[in-house]
Every structure is written in C-alpha cells, then in structure tokens.
Design a protein around this motif. Sequence first.
Motif, short mmCIF file in Angstrom:
data_model
loop_
_atom_site.label_atom_id
_atom_site.label_comp_id
_atom_site.label_asym_id
_atom_site.label_seq_id
_atom_site.Cartn_x
_atom_site.Cartn_y
_atom_site.Cartn_z
N TYR A 1 0.82 -1.21 0.00
CA TYR A 1 0.00 0.00 0.00
C TYR A 1 0.86 1.26 0.00
O TYR A 1 0.52 2.25 -0.64
CB TYR A 1 -0.96 0.00 1.18
N ARG A 2 1.94 1.25 0.75
CA ARG A 2 2.81 2.43 0.83
C ARG A 2 3.37 2.78 -0.54
O ARG A 2 3.55 3.95 -0.87
CB ARG A 2 3.94 2.19 1.82
N ASN A 3 3.62 1.79 -1.38
CA ASN A 3 4.18 2.02 -2.71
C ASN A 3 3.11 2.25 -3.78
O ASN A 3 3.45 2.48 -4.94
CB ASN A 3 5.08 0.84 -3.11
N ASP A 4 1.85 2.19 -3.41
CA ASP A 4 0.76 2.39 -4.35
C ASP A 4 0.72 3.86 -4.81
O ASP A 4 0.88 4.77 -3.99
CB ASP A 4 -0.57 2.02 -3.68
N PRO A 5 0.51 4.11 -6.10
CA PRO A 5 0.47 5.50 -6.60
C PRO A 5 -0.60 6.36 -5.93
O PRO A 5 -0.39 7.56 -5.71
CB PRO A 5 0.18 5.33 -8.09
N PHE A 6 -1.74 5.79 -5.59
CA PHE A 6 -2.80 6.55 -4.93
C PHE A 6 -2.36 7.01 -3.55
O PHE A 6 -2.58 8.15 -3.16
CB PHE A 6 -4.07 5.69 -4.84
N ILE A 7 -1.70 6.13 -2.79
CA ILE A 7 -1.20 6.48 -1.46
C ILE A 7 -0.13 7.55 -1.58
O ILE A 7 -0.08 8.50 -0.79
CB ILE A 7 -0.65 5.23 -0.73
N VAL B 1 -4.41 4.88 6.64
CA VAL B 1 -3.75 5.72 7.65
C VAL B 1 -2.39 5.15 8.03
O VAL B 1 -1.40 5.88 8.13
CB VAL B 1 -4.65 5.90 8.89
N ALA B 2 -2.31 3.84 8.22
CA ALA B 2 -1.03 3.21 8.57
C ALA B 2 -0.01 3.38 7.45
O ALA B 2 1.17 3.65 7.71
CB ALA B 2 -1.25 1.73 8.88
N SER B 3 -0.44 3.24 6.21
CA SER B 3 0.46 3.41 5.07
C SER B 3 0.95 4.86 4.98
O SER B 3 2.13 5.10 4.72
CB SER B 3 -0.23 3.04 3.77
N LEU B 4 0.06 5.80 5.19
CA LEU B 4 0.45 7.20 5.17
C LEU B 4 1.41 7.52 6.30
O LEU B 4 2.36 8.29 6.13
CB LEU B 4 -0.78 8.10 5.25
N TYR B 5 1.20 6.92 7.46
CA TYR B 5 2.10 7.13 8.59
C TYR B 5 3.49 6.59 8.27
O TYR B 5 4.49 7.23 8.60
CB TYR B 5 1.55 6.46 9.85
N GLN B 6 3.56 5.45 7.63
CA GLN B 6 4.86 4.90 7.26
C GLN B 6 5.54 5.75 6.20
O GLN B 6 6.75 5.85 6.15
CB GLN B 6 4.73 3.46 6.79
N HIS B 7 4.74 6.37 5.34
CA HIS B 7 5.28 7.23 4.29
C HIS B 7 5.87 8.49 4.90
O HIS B 7 6.95 8.93 4.53
CB HIS B 7 4.15 7.61 3.32
#
Length: 91
Positions: A10-16, A47-53
């Motif tokens: 998810y973190r590498n997804d273009p939308f994220i 939210v977790a993916s954005l936090y890791q980003h």
Amino acid sequence: MLVKDLLTLYRNDPFIRLISERIQSKQPNDYHLQIKGLAGSLDSVLVASLYQHQPASSLLVLSDKEEAAYFYNDLQNLLGEDHVLFFSNVL
C-alpha cells in the motif's frame, strides 16, 4: 502475507503516494481531502500506510466510541502498540 508486506504494498501504491504528497503540500487547496468508498479496515490500512510514508502525529476523530475502538485496534495491529493512543471523552 505478513502485515509489514501488506503495508509495503500500500505504501508504494500510486494513490497512497498522491495522498501523501497532497498532505505534505504547502498549497492551501491541498489541505482538504475527502476519500470515499473505503470498505472494511481499508481506512486503517490507508492511515497506517500514510504514517509509514511520512511519520507524524495525527489526530483522528471518529463518529462514536465503538467505531474509534475498532479503528484503534486495527492501527495497533498494523503499526504496533507504541505508535497509537486512544483518547475517550468519558462523561
């Protein structure tokens, strides 16, 4: 699949990445985001993916205590207990 692997996808997804860029943007029009159509625990994964980003403190306000408790539990499972706090208004 491990939770870490799921979040990496998810973190590498273009939308994220787009959402992360909008959150970090200095443009006033980029501050307001509305995301519709998330089902199940996808909001927690987002939210977790954005936090890791971009690790930063965030305040998330949910509709009621039960919804907040489920969301809190999901985030704890995704990010670990060290990164998530739960505040409740007890009247």
